[in-house]
Design an enzyme around this catalytic site. Structure first.
Site, PDB file in Angstrom:
ATOM      1  N   SER A  81      37.280 -12.081  14.587  1.00 57.80           N
ATOM      2  CA  SER A  81      36.481 -10.851  14.571  1.00 57.80           C
ATOM      3  C   SER A  81      36.257 -10.301  15.980  1.00 57.80           C
ATOM      4  O   SER A  81      36.528  -9.124  16.263  1.00 57.80           O
ATOM      5  CB  SER A  81      35.120 -11.130  13.937  1.00 57.80           C
ATOM      6  OG  SER A  81      35.271 -11.811  12.717  1.00 57.80           O
ATOM      7  N   CYS A 124      33.628 -15.439   5.521  1.00 57.01           N
ATOM      8  CA  CYS A 124      32.995 -14.371   4.728  1.00 57.01           C
ATOM      9  C   CYS A 124      33.822 -13.934   3.520  1.00 57.01           C
ATOM     10  O   CYS A 124      33.318 -13.872   2.404  1.00 57.01           O
ATOM     11  CB  CYS A 124      32.764 -13.135   5.591  1.00 57.01           C
ATOM     12  SG  CYS A 124      32.449 -13.443   7.330  1.00 57.01           S
ATOM     13  N   LYS A 127      34.864 -16.752   0.837  1.00 54.61           N
ATOM     14  CA  LYS A 127      33.585 -17.210   0.283  1.00 54.61           C
ATOM     15  C   LYS A 127      33.029 -16.189  -0.702  1.00 54.61           C
ATOM     16  O   LYS A 127      32.645 -16.522  -1.816  1.00 54.61           O
ATOM     17  CB  LYS A 127      32.628 -17.466   1.454  1.00 54.61           C
ATOM     18  CG  LYS A 127      31.236 -17.860   1.152  1.00 54.61           C
ATOM     19  CD  LYS A 127      30.180 -16.822   1.152  1.00 54.61           C
ATOM     20  CE  LYS A 127      30.065 -15.783   2.190  1.00 54.61           C
ATOM     21  NZ  LYS A 127      29.182 -16.044   3.303  1.00 54.61           N
ATOM     22  N   TYR A 176      45.324  -6.815   9.647  1.00 54.55           N
ATOM     23  CA  TYR A 176      44.861  -7.061  11.018  1.00 54.55           C
ATOM     24  C   TYR A 176      46.002  -6.968  12.024  1.00 54.55           C
ATOM     25  O   TYR A 176      45.862  -6.414  13.109  1.00 54.55           O
ATOM     26  CB  TYR A 176      44.175  -8.427  11.109  1.00 54.55           C
ATOM     27  CG  TYR A 176      42.702  -8.310  10.866  1.00 54.55           C
ATOM     28  CD1 TYR A 176      41.796  -8.304  11.906  1.00 54.55           C
ATOM     29  CD2 TYR A 176      42.215  -8.139   9.575  1.00 54.55           C
ATOM     30  CE1 TYR A 176      40.444  -8.155  11.687  1.00 54.55           C
ATOM     31  CE2 TYR A 176      40.867  -7.988   9.337  1.00 54.55           C
ATOM     32  CZ  TYR A 176      39.979  -8.000  10.392  1.00 54.55           C
ATOM     33  OH  TYR A 176      38.647  -7.830  10.160  1.00 54.55           O
ATOM     34  N   ALA A 418      22.529 -12.067   5.654  1.00 48.87           N
ATOM     35  CA  ALA A 418      22.399 -12.391   4.229  1.00 48.87           C
ATOM     36  C   ALA A 418      22.842 -13.819   3.991  1.00 48.87           C
ATOM     37  O   ALA A 418      23.624 -14.374   4.767  1.00 48.87           O
ATOM     38  CB  ALA A 418      23.264 -11.453   3.402  1.00 48.87           C
TER      39      ALA A 418
HETATM   40  C1  LIG Z   1      32.248 -20.609   5.256  1.00 50.53           C
HETATM   41  C2  LIG Z   1      31.808 -19.511   6.190  1.00 50.53           C
HETATM   42  C3  LIG Z   1      31.209 -18.391   5.677  1.00 50.53           C
HETATM   43  C4  LIG Z   1      30.798 -17.374   6.524  1.00 50.53           C
HETATM   44  N1  LIG Z   1      30.195 -16.276   5.988  1.00 50.53           N
HETATM   45  C5  LIG Z   1      29.786 -15.268   6.773  1.00 50.53           C
HETATM   46  C6  LIG Z   1      29.193 -14.109   6.219  1.00 50.53           C
HETATM   47  O1  LIG Z   1      29.016 -13.994   5.010  1.00 50.53           O
HETATM   48  N2  LIG Z   1      28.824 -13.122   7.049  1.00 50.53           N
HETATM   49  C7  LIG Z   1      28.994 -13.216   8.408  1.00 50.53           C
HETATM   50  O2  LIG Z   1      28.655 -12.280   9.116  1.00 50.53           O
HETATM   51  N3  LIG Z   1      29.555 -14.322   8.962  1.00 50.53           N
HETATM   52  C8  LIG Z   1      29.949 -15.335   8.181  1.00 50.53           C
HETATM   53  N4  LIG Z   1      30.548 -16.443   8.734  1.00 50.53           N
HETATM   54  C9  LIG Z   1      30.652 -16.531  10.210  1.00 50.53           C
HETATM   55  C10 LIG Z   1      31.832 -15.711  10.726  1.00 50.53           C
HETATM   56  O3  LIG Z   1      33.004 -16.092  10.048  1.00 50.53           O
HETATM   57  C11 LIG Z   1      31.985 -15.924  12.218  1.00 50.53           C
HETATM   58  O4  LIG Z   1      30.757 -15.647  12.839  1.00 50.53           O
HETATM   59  C12 LIG Z   1      33.051 -15.042  12.828  1.00 50.53           C
HETATM   60  O5  LIG Z   1      34.297 -15.255  12.221  1.00 50.53           O
HETATM   61  C13 LIG Z   1      33.150 -15.318  14.335  1.00 50.53           C
HETATM   62  O6  LIG Z   1      34.187 -14.576  14.887  1.00 50.53           O
HETATM   63  P1  LIG Z   1      34.898 -15.066  16.238  1.00 50.53           P
HETATM   64  O7  LIG Z   1      35.792 -13.962  16.652  1.00 50.53           O
HETATM   65  O8  LIG Z   1      33.883 -15.535  17.186  1.00 50.53           O
HETATM   66  O9  LIG Z   1      35.715 -16.361  15.847  1.00 50.53           O
HETATM   67  P2  LIG Z   1      36.798 -16.629  14.727  1.00 50.53           P
HETATM   68  O10 LIG Z   1      36.744 -15.618  13.650  1.00 50.53           O
HETATM   69  O11 LIG Z   1      36.610 -18.053  14.354  1.00 50.53           O
HETATM   70  O12 LIG Z   1      38.178 -16.427  15.477  1.00 50.53           O
HETATM   71  C14 LIG Z   1      38.617 -17.296  16.467  1.00 50.53           C
HETATM   72  C15 LIG Z   1      40.128 -17.325  16.415  1.00 50.53           C
HETATM   73  O13 LIG Z   1      40.624 -17.985  17.567  1.00 50.53           O
HETATM   74  C16 LIG Z   1      41.759 -18.741  17.192  1.00 50.53           C
HETATM   75  N5  LIG Z   1      41.965 -19.773  18.210  1.00 50.53           N
HETATM   76  C17 LIG Z   1      41.209 -20.865  18.454  1.00 50.53           C
HETATM   77  N6  LIG Z   1      41.681 -21.528  19.523  1.00 50.53           N
HETATM   78  C18 LIG Z   1      42.762 -20.841  19.953  1.00 50.53           C
HETATM   79  C19 LIG Z   1      43.661 -21.010  21.030  1.00 50.53           C
HETATM   80  N7  LIG Z   1      43.531 -22.021  21.909  1.00 50.53           N
HETATM   81  N8  LIG Z   1      44.676 -20.120  21.169  1.00 50.53           N
HETATM   82  C20 LIG Z   1      44.826 -19.084  20.302  1.00 50.53           C
HETATM   83  N9  LIG Z   1      43.977 -18.862  19.278  1.00 50.53           N
HETATM   84  C21 LIG Z   1      42.962 -19.728  19.117  1.00 50.53           C
HETATM   85  C22 LIG Z   1      41.396 -19.290  15.826  1.00 50.53           C
HETATM   86  O14 LIG Z   1      42.561 -19.671  15.111  1.00 50.53           O
HETATM   87  C23 LIG Z   1      40.679 -18.097  15.220  1.00 50.53           C
HETATM   88  O15 LIG Z   1      41.559 -17.284  14.495  1.00 50.53           O
HETATM   89  C24 LIG Z   1      30.997 -17.479   7.926  1.00 50.53           C
HETATM   90  C25 LIG Z   1      31.613 -18.615   8.449  1.00 50.53           C
HETATM   91  C26 LIG Z   1      32.013 -19.617   7.598  1.00 50.53           C
HETATM   92  C27 LIG Z   1      32.670 -20.831   8.178  1.00 50.53           C
END
Ligand SMILES: Cc1cc2nc3c(=O)[nH]c(=O)nc-3n(C[C@H](O)[C@H](O)[C@H](O)COP(=O)(O)OP(=O)(O)OC[C@H]3O[C@@H](n4cnc5c(N)ncnc54)[C@H](O)[C@@H]3O)c2cc1C
Length: 550
Positions: A81, A124, A127, A176, A418
């Site tokens: 995200s 999200c 789920k 995406y 939520a």
């Molecule tokens: C079961 C579950 C349900 C959830 N439900 C909700 C919800 O209903 N509403 C909500 O707002 N949030 C929800 N969340 C939380 C939400 O998914 C996260 O807050 C959000 O995805 C965070 O985004 P991010 O960009 O920080 O990380 P991520 O979305 O985790 O993206 C990180 C990316 O980095 C990649 N990566 C990692 N290391 C490396 C590397 N060394 N090199 C290249 N790529 C790498 C990973 O593969 C991943 O694709 C939920 C989470 C879970 C686990």
């Protein structure tokens, strides 16, 4: 629904800044000392997004040493995200951007991930699809009181659900990828690792960048207890080959409750083990009590103040969970929803001096800058508020800070959220406990009622709604709901809370009838008034419940 939270809409881009094609394609002063495999940023050929000159030109006017030139203005590690949002907006502001991401898999690991990240592939979206699937069983039951009869018990096919869910995830990850491509962001598949403050290694190829963004998110964490290898985490729980017959869910956070609702709706025997007396630490106390009671009424068994100590596999293949209070047997699955840890291991952070906290989360300032000035971090890896819309906000703010001459801090006030438990929870602003601590004198308005639908369905469902008001200023400090549609309702009211509207403004708003949401604009008499150094006036939580016949 969640996809709209995350599926970006491209804004049109126009930029009048100079387009230095030559200097971008043919860097003259590479600062790298090690062998360098020149990787032409092919997406630069997309002339629909003319580049601005964030990459410094190779020759300065006064003949002084030329500042270094980089392959990219921004190199993002992790296309979840936060990373996708920051990258595509940076590109739309004219920056030359690359992003790397691990190959797709529904199960995350050191070597697998997928464009879209946790929210789209393991959070999200899947789920919520499973929540939808599970709600039908309650709806079939509810419909009897409205005259529906079924000749036989409706049957659920788990394989169909999982196959359809996975097809949808493939569609979304494709969207995406297209979004990044259309924005002119170069997508590189592989694992990123920081080599120095301006260099990222992706599976042996080196890329230089003026700024590096770390947005690698987190992964589920299972404590180190005997038999840990038999436990599943949330990645696996979303992609099981068959439906659990009897499942132990360890943890009392939002992910645990959401899965408890999913498996309960799909007719598994669900047991939730929590270390504390109540679920959802950090939520409003009345909401914590209410949701626990409602979920118990639906047949979920809560085992409070029980910590897991070991998982034992029996000869028949079933599992028992040993806790501080004893042992429970016969589980087909044991699922640990015991938190997540940032993906910061083996990322090169220590070697370049990026500071992390004791849990491995990257420490950042208000602008998401790390202890190394050219390295930035957004999203779950910083462990601020771990939600998709927050990661999006942080990514957006960073793009503005770096590439739009508009230093922007993400604003963490009144972030709504939520829990898609059954019944669901929506909340925005302060809990009663936080409001008392911060403001002292507050008025509490609550409603605890049987929704109209439950009158004919005959089910014991109730709804709970709560407003927390500052006695001095009349501002509504917090709004909480547990009941059907809570998430949708609270999203609407979150605008009012963010805008700092007063209770008088709520009172002056006409309700939509007949809805549950109208309660928020029709609560006239405080349930209780809390005053510093004075005994509270009005009814306590238990008195309100007794009066409501709960
Ligand atoms: C079961 C579950 C349900 C959830 N439900 C909700 C919800 O209903 N509403 C909500 O707002 N949030 C929800 N969340 C939380 C939400 O998914 C996260 O807050 C959000 O995805 C965070 O985004 P991010 O960009 O920080 O990380 P991520 O979305 O985790 O993206 C990180 C990316 O980095 C990649 N990566 C990692 N290391 C490396 C590397 N060394 N090199 C290249 N790529 C790498 C990973 O593969 C991943 O694709 C939920 C989470 C879970 C686990």
């Amino acid at each position: 629904m969640a996809t709209s939270l995350t599926t970006p809409k491209l804004s049109s881009f126009s930029c009048s800044a100079t387009f230095t094609l030559n200097s971008l394609f043919f860097p003259k002063s590479l600062h790298l000392s090690r062998p360098y495999f020149l990787s032409l940023p092919t997406t630069l050929l997309s002339l629909s997004h003319p580049r601005r000159t964030f990459a410094v030109r190779s020759q300065s006017q006064n003949g002084a040493d030329a500042p270094p030139h980089y392959d990219f203005d921004l190199f993002t590690i992790g296309a979840g995200s936060g990373g996708v949002r920051a990258s595509r907006f940076a590109a739309s502001y004219g920056a030359n951007v690359a992003i790397c991401e691990l190959p797709f898999s529904t199960i995350s690991s050191d070597t697998t991930g997928g464009v879209g990240g946790t929210c789209v592939i393991r959070g999200c979206v899947p789920k919520k699809l499973l929540v939808y699937a599970s709600k039908y069983s309650h709806e079939f039951e509810e419909s009897n009181g409205f005259g529906w009869k079924y000749d036989s018990e409706p049957k659920h096919n788990w394989s169909t659900l999982i196959a359809n869910k996975n097809a949808e995830l493939q569609r979304l990850t494709g969207i995406y990828k297209n979004t990044l491509k259309n924005a002119g962001v170069k997508l590189i598949e592989g694992r990123g690792k920081i080599i120095d403050p301006h260099t990222v290694d992706v599976d042996g190829r080196l890329y230089s960048a003026k700024h590096i963004l770390v947005s690698v998110g987190g992964r589920p964490f299972i404590p180190d207890i005997p038999g840990r290898e038999h436990a599943i985490d949330s990645d696996a729980a979303l992609d099981l080959p068959s439906k659990p017959e009897k499942i132990a869910i360890v943890g009392g956070g939002y992910i645990a409750l959401e899965f408890a609702g999913i498996f309960n709706g799909l007719k598994s025997d669900v047991h939730v083990f929590i270390r504390q007396k109540k679920v959802l630490r950090g939520f409003d106390e009345e909401v914590r009590d209410f949701v626990g009671e409602q979920m118990s009424l639906r047949g979920i068994e809560f085992h409070t103040e029980e910590s897991p100590q070991a998982i034992i596999k029996s000869a028949d293949g079933s599992f028992s969970l040993k806790t501080n209070k004893g042992s429970l047997e016969g589980f087909s699955h044991i699922f640990f929803a015991t938190g997540r840890r940032p993906n910061t291991k083996n990322l090169g952070l220590e070697s370049v001096g990026v500071k992390v906290d004791k849990d491995g989360a990257i420490q950042v300032d208000e602008y998401s800058q790390t202890s190394v000035p050219s390295i930035w971090a957004v999203g779950d890896v910083t462990n601020r508020i771990n939600l998709t819309p927050v990661a999006l906000m942080e990514g957006m703010a960073l793009a503005k800070t770096l590439f739009q001459d508009e230093p922007t801090k993400p604003d963490f006030r009144a972030v709504p959220s939520a829990v898609f438990s059954q019944p669901p929870i929506g909340q925005v602003g302060l809990t009663e406990e936080q409001a008392v601590e911060q403001y002292g004198d507050i008025d509490i308005f609550t409603a605890n009622f049987r929704p109209m639908k439950a009158t004919l369905s005959g089910l014991p469902d109730r709804a709970f709604m709560k407003l927390i008001v500052c006695a001095k200023t009349n501002e509504v400090l917090g709004l909480h709901m547990c009941g059907e549609d809570a998430a949708e309702i609270v999203q609407g009211f979150a605008v009012a809370i963010k805008a700092g509207l007063t209770k008088s403004a709520f009172d002056a708003t006409v309700g939509v009838h007949p809805t549950a949401a109208e309660e928020f604009v029709t609560m006239r008499t405080p349930t209780r008034k809390i005053r510093k150094n004075q005994p509270s006036e009005g009814k306590s939580n238990s008195e309100v419940k007794a009066a409501a016949g709960v």
